[in-house]
Design an enzyme around this catalytic site. Structure first.
Site, PDB file in Angstrom:
ATOM      1  N   GLU A  74     -15.645   9.229  -4.217  1.00  0.00           N
ATOM      2  CA  GLU A  74     -14.502   9.928  -3.701  1.00  0.00           C
ATOM      3  C   GLU A  74     -13.496  10.456  -4.843  1.00  0.00           C
ATOM      4  OE1 GLU A  74     -12.511   8.500  -0.056  1.00  0.00           O
ATOM      5  OE2 GLU A  74     -10.676   8.536  -1.159  1.00  0.00           O
ATOM      6  N   SER A  92     -14.201   4.740   7.004  1.00  0.00           N
ATOM      7  CA  SER A  92     -13.917   5.915   6.036  1.00  0.00           C
ATOM      8  C   SER A  92     -13.586   6.985   7.221  1.00  0.00           C
ATOM      9  CB  SER A  92     -14.756   6.319   4.998  1.00  0.00           C
ATOM     10  OG  SER A  92     -14.484   7.520   4.397  1.00  0.00           O
ATOM     11  N   GLY A  93     -12.508   7.984   6.737  1.00  0.00           N
ATOM     12  CA  GLY A  93     -12.568   8.986   7.581  1.00  0.00           C
ATOM     13  C   GLY A  93     -10.868   9.400   7.387  1.00  0.00           C
ATOM     14  N   VAL A 109      -1.210   3.632  11.143  1.00  0.00           N
ATOM     15  CA  VAL A 109      -1.762   4.953  11.332  1.00  0.00           C
ATOM     16  C   VAL A 109      -3.183   4.497  11.863  1.00  0.00           C
ATOM     17  CG1 VAL A 109      -2.178   7.081  10.553  1.00  0.00           C
ATOM     18  CG2 VAL A 109      -0.195   5.762   9.777  1.00  0.00           C
ATOM     19  N   LYS A 141     -18.387   0.710   0.665  1.00  0.00           N
ATOM     20  CA  LYS A 141     -17.106   1.667   0.811  1.00  0.00           C
ATOM     21  C   LYS A 141     -16.557   1.629  -0.342  1.00  0.00           C
ATOM     22  CE  LYS A 141     -13.801   3.681   2.978  1.00  0.00           C
ATOM     23  NZ  LYS A 141     -12.473   3.432   2.092  1.00  0.00           N
ATOM     24  N   HIS A 177     -18.446   4.254  -2.399  1.00  0.00           N
ATOM     25  CA  HIS A 177     -17.857   5.498  -1.579  1.00  0.00           C
ATOM     26  C   HIS A 177     -16.413   6.089  -1.933  1.00  0.00           C
ATOM     27  CE1 HIS A 177     -15.287   7.537   1.494  1.00  0.00           C
ATOM     28  NE2 HIS A 177     -16.356   8.178   1.835  1.00  0.00           N
ATOM     29  N   ASN A 178     -15.569   5.274  -2.429  1.00  0.00           N
ATOM     30  CA  ASN A 178     -14.467   5.383  -2.896  1.00  0.00           C
ATOM     31  C   ASN A 178     -14.332   5.995  -4.285  1.00  0.00           C
ATOM     32  OD1 ASN A 178     -13.360   4.873  -0.203  1.00  0.00           O
ATOM     33  ND2 ASN A 178     -11.484   4.042  -0.946  1.00  0.00           N
TER      34      ASN A 178
HETATM   35  C1  6PG Z   1     -11.351   6.760   3.192  1.00  0.00           C
HETATM   36  C2  6PG Z   1     -10.214   6.766   2.180  1.00  0.00           C
HETATM   37  C3  6PG Z   1      -9.213   5.640   2.380  1.00  0.00           C
HETATM   38  C4  6PG Z   1      -8.290   5.738   1.586  1.00  0.00           C
HETATM   39  C5  6PG Z   1      -8.303   5.545   0.171  1.00  0.00           C
HETATM   40  C6  6PG Z   1      -7.403   6.121  -0.530  1.00  0.00           C
HETATM   41  O1  6PG Z   1     -12.681   6.732   2.955  1.00  0.00           O
HETATM   42  O2  6PG Z   1     -10.908   6.845   4.412  1.00  0.00           O
HETATM   43  O3  6PG Z   1     -10.932   6.602   0.859  1.00  0.00           O
HETATM   44  O4  6PG Z   1      -9.976   4.425   2.232  1.00  0.00           O
HETATM   45  O5  6PG Z   1      -7.454   6.797   1.775  1.00  0.00           O
HETATM   46  O6  6PG Z   1      -8.230   4.150  -0.175  1.00  0.00           O
HETATM   47  O7  6PG Z   1      -7.339   5.502  -2.038  1.00  0.00           O
HETATM   48  P1  6PG Z   1      -6.295   5.912  -3.121  1.00  0.00           P
HETATM   49  O8  6PG Z   1      -5.215   5.818  -2.452  1.00  0.00           O
HETATM   50  O9  6PG Z   1      -6.846   4.720  -4.073  1.00  0.00           O
HETATM   51  O10 6PG Z   1      -6.469   7.220  -3.533  1.00  0.00           O
END
Ligand code: 6PG
Length: 509
Positions: A217, A138-139, A17, A210, A213-214
C-alpha cells in the site's frame, strides 16, 4: 430457555470508527452483539444511530458497562472481537477478560494492526486461559461497514467457529472475473460471491500478510504520488487535469481503489481559499508503522523489498519540511525547459507505463517477502489465496489482483511474480516507456525514488552477473571474509592472503 435466546452471539470491544462499523456489519448479517467501550458514550451513540436507521425494531446491539457484564450477555463458548489500538491495550483487555472469568474454550479475536511477533507471543501466553485468534482487517471505515478484506490466522478450532462469521461480513467477488460485488442496500448483507476472507495459517501469519499488504500500500501510494509529481512539475498540469488522467487510467490496467481516490482528492477544492486541496495540505506524510515493520522485516530476512522500503523513506524525507524549504533556496537542480505541448501525450503514456511496471515490481517484492518469511516460519501459505482476498475490500484492491490470482493458478509455487509469463510479457512490452519516464524525471530533477528503485530491482533481478563479485573481493581484502568461486562447488570458501607478496589463494574450512 427464554433467557438463553436473549443472549448475544458476539461480544465486541472497541467501538471507534473501525469497531463501530464492523459491529454494524455483523449486525446486518444477523449476529446479535453485546458491545463495550471504555468510553461509554460510544456504545450509546452506536445504539442510537442504529435505532434511528432501523426504526422500531428489536435492538441488534446491546450496551455493556463492564467486562463481567459483557461475558454474562454472551452465548457460551464466548466469541469476543477486539477492535482496539495495537500494542499494550490488547494485553490490558485480555487480562481484564481473564479477571472477568473468560474460559479456556472462549475465543478472543484481535482485529487491530498488531505486530505479527506480538501475536505469536500472545497465542502462547494465553494458552489454557482462552483461545487467542487474530484477523487482520483491511478496507478502512467503509470497508469495515460494507465488506472488508480479512486475513485470519491462528488456532484451527477457532477458525472453524469464526469462518462463517467472516465469510458473511467480508467483501465478495465474482469468482471468475474477480470483480467486486456491491451491496445494494446498506443493511442488506451480500449472500453471493466468493468471500475475501481466507485462513492464512498459524498464529502471526495473518498479521504478517496484512503488514506486507500495508507495505505494498505504501509503495502503491508513493508511486501514484510520483506520477502526479512528474505531471504537475514537468508537464505543468493542474490537479484537475491530472485527476482526469487518473480517471482515464482507472479504466485500464491501473484500475484500482487508490487511483480512484487519488483523482477525487485532486479534484477537491479548499472551501476557505478556493485553492486545490492538494496545494493546501502540508506535504509531510504520516505513518503508523506497518510500512516500517515491512521494511525492517525485509531487511532482517534478506528479502530485497527495495520499493517498499523506499516508499517508507520517502515519507521520512517528506517530514523534513523545514530543512527542505531551506535547501530549496540553496541546492541547485538542473536547468531544463518544460515539456512541449506536442510531447505531453507521449510523456503521460510513459508515466502510465512507469507506474504500471513499478507496481508489478512492488507486488513481486511483497509476495517474495511473504514467501521468504513463510519458509523461515514454516507457514504453509497459499499465495493464490492471498491474491484472491485482496481483489476486493482492501485498500490495495485492483483489477491487477486477478492477474496475480491467475499467475498463482498457473504455478502455486511461483518464486517471483516477474517470472510469470503474463507479467514478464507486460514488462517486456512497457519497459522502454518506464525507462523514458524515469530518465525524464531524473534529467528534470523530479524525485521518483519508488519508480527508480523498482527499475533497479528489475534490472538487478534479470542480471546474471552482478558486481557483488567485486564486493566479495573487497570484503575478503579488508576482513578475510572469504568468497566462493564460480568454478568450484558451492559452499567451498576461499581467501587470498592479500598481505603476502605472492597473494596466494587458500581454501578455508
Ligand atoms: C487498511 C489500511 C489501514 C490503515 C493503515 C494506515 O488496510 O485498511 O492499511 O490498516 O489505514 O494502517 O497506515 P499509515 O497511517 O501508516 O499510512
Amino acid at each position: 430457555m427464554a433467557e438463553q435466546e436473549a443472549l448475544c452471539d458476539i461480544g465486541f470491544i472497541g467501538l471507534g470508527v473501525m469497531g463501530k462499523n464492523i459491529a454494524l456489519n455483523l449486525a446486518d448479517n444477523g449476529y446479535k452483539i453485546a458491545g463495550f467501550d471504555l468510553d461509554h458514550h460510544r456504545i450509546d451513540d452506536l445504539i442510537e444511530e442504529d435505532a434511528l436507521e432501523r426504526g422500531e425494531q428489536e435492538p441488534r446491539i446491546i450496551a455493556c458497562q463492564s467486562y463481567t457484564q459483557l461475558l454474562s450477555k454472551l452465548k457460551a463458548p464466548h466469541l469476543i472481537i477486539l477492535s482496539i489500538p495495537a500494542g499494550s491495550a490488547v494485553d490490558d483487555v485480555c487480562l481484564k477478560l481473564i479477571d472477568a472469568g473468560i474460559k479456556a474454550d472462549d475465543i478472543i479475536v484481535d482485529t487491530g494492526n498488531s505486530l505479527w511477533t506480538d501475536t505469536i507471543e500472545r497465542e502462547k501466553r494465553y494458552q489454557g486461559k482462552f483461545i487467542f485468534f487474530t484477523t487482520a482487517v483491511s478496507g478502512g471505515e467503509v470497508g469495515a461497514r460494507f465488506g472488508p478484506s480479512l486475513m485470519p490466522s491462528g488456532d484451527p478450532y477457532a477458525w472453524a467457529r469464526i469462518e462463517p462469521v467472516w465469510h458473511a461480513i467480508s467483501a465478495k467477488v465474482e469468482p471468475e472475473t474477480g470483480r467486486a460485488l456491491e451491496r445494494t442496500h446498506h443493511t442488506q448483507p451480500l449472500t453471493v460471491g466468493e468471500p475475501c476472507a481466507t485462513y492464512i495459517g498459524p498464529a502471526g501469519s495473518g498479521h504478517y500478510v496484512k503488514m506486507v499488504h500495508n507495505g505494498i500500500e505504501y509503495a502503491d501510494m508513493q508511486m501514484i504520488c510520483e506520477a502526479y509529481h512528474i505531471m504537475r512539475e514537468s508537464l505543468a498540469m493542474t490537479p484537475v487535469e491530472i485527476a482526469a488522467v487518473f480517471r482515464q487510467w482507472n479504466k485500464g490496467v491501473l484500475n484500482s481503489y487508490l487511483i480512484e481516490i487519488s483523482s477525487e482528492v485532486l479534484e477537491h477544492f479548499d472551501d476557505e481559499t478556493g485553492k486545490p486541496l492538494v496545494d493546501i495540505i502540508l506535504d509531510k506524510a504520516g505513518q503508523k508503522g506497518t510500512g516500517l515493520w515491512t521494511a525492517v522485516s525485509a531487511l532482517q530476512i534478506g528479502a530485497p523489498a527495495t520499493t517498499i522500503a523506499q516508499s517508507v523513506f520517502a515519507r521520512s524525507l517528506s517530514t523534513l519540511k523545514h530543512a527542505r524549504v531551506r535547501a530549496s533556496n540553496f541546492l541547485v537542480g538542473p536547468n531544463v525547459e518544460q515539456v512541449k505541448e506536442s510531447e505531453k501525450a507521449q510523456c503521460i503514456e510513459q508515466i502510465h507505463d512507469a507506474l504500471y511496471c513499478s507496481k508489478i515490481v512492488a507486488y513481486a517484492q511483497g509476495f517474495q517477502l511473504i514467501k521468504l518469511a513463510a519458509r523461515e516460519q514454516k507457514w504453509p501459505i497459499d499465495f493464490g489465496g492471498i491474491a484472491k482476498i485482496w481483489r476486493a475490500g482492501c485498500i490495495i484492491r485492483a483489477a491487477f489482483l486477478q492477474k496475480i490470482t491467475d499467475a498463482y493458478d498457473r504455478d502455486s509455487d511461483l518464486g517471483n511474480l516477474l517470472l510469470d509469463e503474463y507479467f514478464a510479457g507486460e514488462i517486456a512490452k512497457y519497459q522502454n516507456n518506464w525507462r523514458q519516464a524515469i530518465s525524464h524525471a531524473t534529467i528534470t530533477g523530479i524525485p521518483c525514488g519508488a519508480f527508480s528503485s523498482a527499475l533497479a530491482y528489475y534490472d538487478s533481478y534479470r542480471t546474471e552477473n552482478l558486481p557483488a563479485s567485486l564486493l566479495q573481493g573487497q570484503r575478503d581484502y579488508f576482513g578475510a571474509h572469504t568468497f566462493e568461486r564460480v568454478d568450484k562447488p558451492l559452499g567451498k570458501k576461499y581467501h587470498i592472503k592479500w598481505t603476502d607478496q605472492d597473494r596466494p589463494m587458500v581454501e578455508v574450512d
